[in-house]
Motif scaffolding. Structure first.
Motif, short mmCIF file in Angstrom:
data_model
loop_
_atom_site.label_atom_id
_atom_site.label_comp_id
_atom_site.label_asym_id
_atom_site.label_seq_id
_atom_site.Cartn_x
_atom_site.Cartn_y
_atom_site.Cartn_z
N LEU A 278 0.83 -1.22 0.00
CA LEU A 278 0.00 0.00 0.00
C LEU A 278 0.86 1.26 0.00
N ALA A 279 1.95 1.23 0.78
CA ALA A 279 2.82 2.42 0.83
C ALA A 279 3.46 2.65 -0.53
N ALA A 280 3.85 1.56 -1.20
CA ALA A 280 4.47 1.72 -2.53
C ALA A 280 3.49 2.38 -3.51
N ASN A 281 2.21 1.98 -3.44
CA ASN A 281 1.19 2.61 -4.30
C ASN A 281 1.10 4.10 -4.02
N ALA A 282 1.08 4.43 -2.73
CA ALA A 282 0.94 5.84 -2.35
C ALA A 282 2.16 6.64 -2.80
N VAL A 283 3.35 6.08 -2.61
CA VAL A 283 4.58 6.78 -3.00
C VAL A 283 4.57 7.04 -4.51
N ALA A 284 4.18 6.04 -5.29
CA ALA A 284 4.16 6.20 -6.75
C ALA A 284 3.21 7.33 -7.15
N LYS A 285 2.07 7.39 -6.46
CA LYS A 285 1.10 8.46 -6.78
C LYS A 285 1.66 9.83 -6.41
N LEU A 286 2.28 9.92 -5.25
CA LEU A 286 2.85 11.22 -4.83
C LEU A 286 3.89 11.69 -5.82
N LEU A 287 4.73 10.77 -6.28
CA LEU A 287 5.82 11.15 -7.18
C LEU A 287 5.32 11.46 -8.59
N ARG A 288 4.10 10.96 -8.89
CA ARG A 288 3.48 11.33 -10.19
C ARG A 288 2.81 12.69 -10.10
N GLY A 289 2.82 13.27 -8.89
CA GLY A 289 2.27 14.61 -8.71
C GLY A 289 0.81 14.64 -8.32
N GLU A 290 0.27 13.50 -7.90
CA GLU A 290 -1.14 13.51 -7.45
C GLU A 290 -1.26 14.30 -6.15
N HIS A 291 -2.46 14.78 -5.89
CA HIS A 291 -2.70 15.65 -4.74
C HIS A 291 -2.33 14.96 -3.42
N GLY A 292 -1.34 15.57 -2.71
CA GLY A 292 -0.75 14.93 -1.53
C GLY A 292 -1.75 14.50 -0.48
N LYS A 293 -2.65 15.44 -0.11
CA LYS A 293 -3.59 15.14 0.98
C LYS A 293 -4.50 13.98 0.62
N SER A 294 -4.96 13.98 -0.65
CA SER A 294 -5.87 12.89 -1.07
C SER A 294 -5.14 11.56 -1.05
N VAL A 295 -3.87 11.56 -1.50
CA VAL A 295 -3.11 10.30 -1.52
C VAL A 295 -2.95 9.78 -0.10
N LEU A 296 -2.59 10.67 0.84
CA LEU A 296 -2.38 10.24 2.22
C LEU A 296 -3.68 9.71 2.82
N ASN A 297 -4.78 10.41 2.55
CA ASN A 297 -6.06 9.96 3.09
C ASN A 297 -6.47 8.60 2.52
N GLU A 298 -6.23 8.45 1.23
CA GLU A 298 -6.55 7.16 0.58
C GLU A 298 -5.70 6.05 1.21
N PHE A 299 -4.41 6.34 1.44
CA PHE A 299 -3.51 5.35 2.05
C PHE A 299 -4.01 5.00 3.45
N ARG A 300 -4.36 6.03 4.23
CA ARG A 300 -4.82 5.76 5.62
C ARG A 300 -6.05 4.87 5.61
N ARG A 301 -6.98 5.15 4.67
CA ARG A 301 -8.21 4.34 4.61
C ARG A 301 -7.88 2.90 4.24
N ALA A 302 -7.04 2.73 3.22
CA ALA A 302 -6.69 1.37 2.77
C ALA A 302 -5.93 0.63 3.87
N TYR A 303 -5.09 1.36 4.58
CA TYR A 303 -4.28 0.76 5.65
C TYR A 303 -5.21 0.27 6.78
N ALA A 304 -6.17 1.13 7.15
CA ALA A 304 -7.11 0.75 8.21
C ALA A 304 -7.90 -0.49 7.79
#
Ligand SMILES: Cc1cc2nc3c(=O)[nH]c(=O)nc-3n(C[C@H](O)[C@H](O)[C@H](O)COP(=O)(O)OP(=O)(O)OC[C@H]3O[C@@H](n4cnc5c(N)ncnc54)[C@H](O)[C@@H]3O)c2cc1C
Length: 359
Positions: free
Chosen positions: A285-311
């Motif tokens: 899950l973290a790798a997915n989030a990192v790839a999205k952040l580095l592609r320039g996707e909106h930081g807050k949304s990526v982190l929130n999506e990661f937190r939800r998936a992680y939970a």
């Protein structure tokens, strides 16, 4: 030097899984681990069936089946007075297996390397600073730079400590672990045995070795060791690996350009044997989030999506782990459950089935 896209501290199941997925996504990936692999690790060595889908996605399921391992066909719970109740585990190719961590962790780390990650062994992270990118210092005085940092360095996470996020250790329990000669007729089963001073977990890891874990408190652990010496006829100079704490408060898993995964984020009670699954999946899950952040996707949304998936990974499983923790903290209570289960096995059977559910 050009900074890495992502630096991962820790090359256990969480760090290696994350590194392999990051490298496969084309990211410049660095892994730093203080150990030289292969290395053993205090663990029951059991792989929950939920691990298989992640291992398939890593391209490792077949390679894992080629390693020396045991297929585990049942789990036996033994009460303090020796009374026992036993349940069958799911069968088939994706069943629960046990494999030595020296073999399993090396396989994962090798995969990360094959996919392009730069893996540095015997590189103990000792310092961190951040000025835009992360600057990471190791004990040998080397420096590395990375845009995103992942703490995958286990329950006593140095990354969390250096970021002032590591919870104070509680007055805690301690675990001992050894690989010993497999007793004759042990069978292909996991044994979870309550003892007055704590508990013991046992599982064969190949045709001639048994993984033996003892969990107690610092004042009682020597009694448990004496019990094991007598029970398994161990030599008096038997060597044991040790680890503490057994559990601790979680570290929040997602921050700006910083993630925690596996035990570094959340340490679960080992009794149910699920930690490796959480480590592998949180790494993915973290790798997915990192790839999205580095592609320039909106930081807050990526982190929130990661937190939800992680939970979601823990959702529906954690209450069983808490129940197990309550039982092992009071072995008399755990033994009482076993007596009830001997009369009416359905509840314990259901709980076991919920834990070893194939992915
Ligand atoms: C007694 C016991 C029995 C268990 N039995 C089971 C079981 O049967 N099945 C199961 O699924 N789970 C079990 N677990 C849990 C499982 O061992 C962990 O959940 C799992 O190892 C977590 O993986 P990880 O990658 O997060 O951390 P780890 O496996 O702890 O890996 C962390 C890595 O970080 C490295 N590191 C640490 N500090 C630094 C630093 N400063 N710099 C560089 N590198 C660093 C370490 O060398 C290590 O390689 C058990 C745990 C215990 C204590």
């Amino acid at each position: 030097m050009q900074p890495f896209d992502v630096a991962i501290v820790g090359g256990g199941p969480a760090g290696s899984s994350c590194a392999a997925f990051c490298a496969a996504a084309g990211l410049r990936t660095l892994v730093l681990d203080r150990e030289k692999f292969p290395r053993e690790k205090v663990c029951g060595d059991c792989l929950n069936p939920s691990c298989w889908p992640v291992l398939e996605r890593l391209g490792l399921a077949e390679k894992l089946r080629d390693l020396p391992h045991s297929k585990l066909g049942s789990v036996a719970f033994i009460a303090i007075d020796g009374r026992e109740v036993s349940f069958d585990l799911p069968t088939g190719t994706d069943c629960e297996i046990s494999v030595k961590r020296s073999l399993f962790d090396e396989l994962l780390l090798k995969r990360a390397r094959e996919l392009g990650a730069n893996v540095q062994e015997q590189a103990t992270v000792t310092g961190l600073s951040r000025d835009g990118d992360w600057k990471i210092e190791t004990a040998s005085g080397d420096f590395f730079q990375a845009r995103i940092l992942i703490g995958a360095d286990g329950r006593n996470s140095t990354v969390a400590h250096l970021c002032n996020l590591l919870p104070r250790p509680a007055r805690e329990r301690v675990a001992l672990q050894a690989h010993i000669a497999l007793p004759r007729d042990f069978g292909n089963r996991i044994v979870l045995q309550f003892l007055p001073e704590g508990y013991s977990g046992q599982a064969p890891v190949n045709e001639n070795q048994l993984n033996l874990c003892l969990v107690g408190t610092p004042p009682t652990i020597s009694k448990l060791r004496r019990w094991a010496q007598h029970e398994f006829e161990l030599p008096t100079d038997q060597t044991w690996r040790t680890i503490t704490p057994l559990t601790r408060s979680p570290v929040p898993s997602a921050h700006e350009n910083l993630f925690f995964i596996g035990d570094a984020a959340y340490v679960v009670e080992p009794f149910t044997g699920e930690g490796i699954y959480y480590a592998l999946r949180s790494g993915e899950l973290a790798a997915n989030a990192v790839a999205k952040l580095l592609r320039g996707e909106h930081g807050k949304s990526v982190l929130n999506e990661f937190r939800r998936a992680y939970a979601q990974v823990y959702c529906g499983r954690l209450w069983i782990n808490r129940l197990a923790r309550a039982a092992v903290l009071r072995p008399q209570l755990g033994s009482f459950f076993i007596h009830i289960a001997r009369i009416n096995p359905s509840i314990l059977k259901l709980l076991t089935a919920k834990i070893v559910v194939p992915g």
